[in-house]
Design a protein around this motif. Structure first.
Motif, PDB file in Angstrom:
ATOM      1  N   MET A 110      21.162   7.196  68.370  1.00 10.73           N
ATOM      2  CA  MET A 110      20.808   6.212  69.399  1.00 10.73           C
ATOM      3  C   MET A 110      22.006   6.033  70.329  1.00 10.73           C
ATOM      4  O   MET A 110      23.117   5.786  69.866  1.00 10.73           O
ATOM      5  N   HIS A 133      22.382  -2.499  66.907  1.00 13.44           N
ATOM      6  CA  HIS A 133      23.128  -1.319  67.341  1.00 13.44           C
ATOM      7  C   HIS A 133      23.995  -1.702  68.534  1.00 13.44           C
ATOM      8  O   HIS A 133      23.485  -2.085  69.584  1.00 13.44           O
ATOM      9  N   CYS A 183      21.559  -3.436  71.022  1.00 10.45           N
ATOM     10  CA  CYS A 183      20.135  -3.137  70.960  1.00 10.45           C
ATOM     11  C   CYS A 183      19.594  -3.654  69.633  1.00 10.45           C
ATOM     12  O   CYS A 183      20.210  -3.451  68.586  1.00 10.45           O
ATOM     13  N   PRO A 196      15.584  -5.021  67.515  1.00  5.72           N
ATOM     14  CA  PRO A 196      14.153  -5.249  67.635  1.00  5.72           C
ATOM     15  C   PRO A 196      13.891  -6.649  68.184  1.00  5.72           C
ATOM     16  O   PRO A 196      14.575  -7.597  67.804  1.00  5.72           O
ATOM     17  N   CYS A 210      15.119   2.852  76.974  1.00  7.02           N
ATOM     18  CA  CYS A 210      15.235   2.336  75.616  1.00  7.02           C
ATOM     19  C   CYS A 210      16.055   3.265  74.726  1.00  7.02           C
ATOM     20  O   CYS A 210      15.762   4.449  74.641  1.00  7.02           O
ATOM     21  N   ALA A 265      16.017   3.385  71.600  1.00  6.94           N
ATOM     22  CA  ALA A 265      15.240   3.788  70.431  1.00  6.94           C
ATOM     23  C   ALA A 265      14.176   4.819  70.767  1.00  6.94           C
ATOM     24  O   ALA A 265      13.978   5.774  70.026  1.00  6.94           O
ATOM     25  N   CYS A 266      13.465   4.668  71.904  1.00  3.85           N
ATOM     26  CA  CYS A 266      12.329   5.563  72.176  1.00  3.85           C
ATOM     27  C   CYS A 266      12.333   6.155  73.569  1.00  3.85           C
ATOM     28  O   CYS A 266      11.400   6.865  73.932  1.00  3.85           O
ATOM     29  N   CYS A 305       8.295  -0.106  72.361  1.00  3.37           N
ATOM     30  CA  CYS A 305       8.647  -0.386  70.963  1.00  3.37           C
ATOM     31  C   CYS A 305       9.200  -1.798  70.789  1.00  3.37           C
ATOM     32  O   CYS A 305       9.552  -2.192  69.682  1.00  3.37           O
ATOM     33  N   CYS A 344      11.951  -3.097  71.521  1.00  6.24           N
ATOM     34  CA  CYS A 344      13.392  -3.276  71.375  1.00  6.24           C
ATOM     35  C   CYS A 344      13.928  -4.041  72.584  1.00  6.24           C
ATOM     36  O   CYS A 344      13.383  -3.950  73.669  1.00  6.24           O
TER      37      CYS A 344
END
Ligand SMILES: [Zn+2]
Ligand SMILES: [Zn+2]
Length: 170
Positions: free
Chosen positions: A1, A21, A30, A32, A75, A77-78, A101, A103
Motif C-alpha cells: 500500500m 497505515h 489511511c 477503514p 485510494c 487500498a484499491c 472500499c 477507506c
C-alpha cells in the motif's frame, strides 16, 4: 500500500486498537472508514495544549470548500479515485474517502484534530443537550431498526459518536 500523496510505502501501525497505515514522509494516514469513527469516539490519547488552543475557535461547517476538487487522490487500498468529503457532513474537517472500499485518508494531524474537536464539543455541551441526547439515541435506534442492513451509515458516524459520548457523561 502506497501513499496517495507522494507514492511512498505506508507503514502499518496500531493506534488506539486500530490498524492505521501511516506515511512516514508526509504524515498522512489511511484507515477503514468505520474504524475512524471508533478512534474518534474513544478518549485515550492526550493532546498538547497548543494544538487544543489553536482548534478552540474551529466552527463546524457543512459542505466542502470550492477548491477541494483540485485534489484527486487514489485510494491506497484499491486505487479508486477518492472523494473529498466533510467528515460526517458537518464536522467541518475535510478528508478523502474512497467510494469503493470506504477507506479514508487523513492528512498529517487531521485524525488528532478530529479527536480534539470531538472532546471540545463534548465538554462544551450544556446539560440540556445531554437530555436531548437520550432522545436522539432513541431516534437512532428506530432508524437502525428501519434499515435492512446493519446500521453503520458513515454520514451519521460523527453524530453517533457525539451521542455516545454525551450518554456516557450523562
Ligand atoms: Zn505520504
Ligand atoms: Zn478504496
Amino acid at each position: 500500500m502506497n501513499c496517495p500523496v507522494d507514492g511512498k510505502p505506508l507503514t502499518p501501525m496500531t493506534y488506539e486498537g486500530v490498524t492505521v497505515h501511516t506515511c512516514t514522509t508526509c504524515g498522512g494516514e489511511c484507515l477503514p472508514g468505520d474504524q475512524l469513527s471508533h478512534i474518534v469516539s474513544v478518549r485515550e490519547a492526550r493532546f498538547d495544549a497548543a494544538t487544543v488552543e489553536a482548534l478552540s475557535s474551529f466552527t463546524p461547517l457543512a459542505g466542502v470548500p470550492a477548491d477541494s476538487g483540485a485534489r484527486a487522490l487514489h485510494c491506497p487500498a484499491c486505487e479508486s479515485a477518492m472523494r473529498v468529503v466533510n467528515y460526517s457532513n458537518d464536522s467541518g474537517v475535510i478528508i478523502d474517502r474512497c467510494p469503493a472500499c470506504s477507506c479514508v485518508w487523513l492528512d498529517k494531524d487531521e485524525l488528532e484534530h478530529l479527536q480534539i474537536l470531538m472532546e471540545m464539543w463534548h465538554d462544551r455541551a450544556p446539560a440540556g443537550v445531554r437530555d436531548v441526547a437520550a432522545q436522539l439515541e432513541m431516534a437512532r435506534m428506530q432508524a437502525a431498526e428501519a434499515t435492512a442492513g446493519p446500521f453503520k451509515g458513515s454520514r451519521f458516524a460523527f453524530v453517533n459518536a457525539v451521542i455516545n459520548r454525551l450518554l456516557d457523561a450523562a
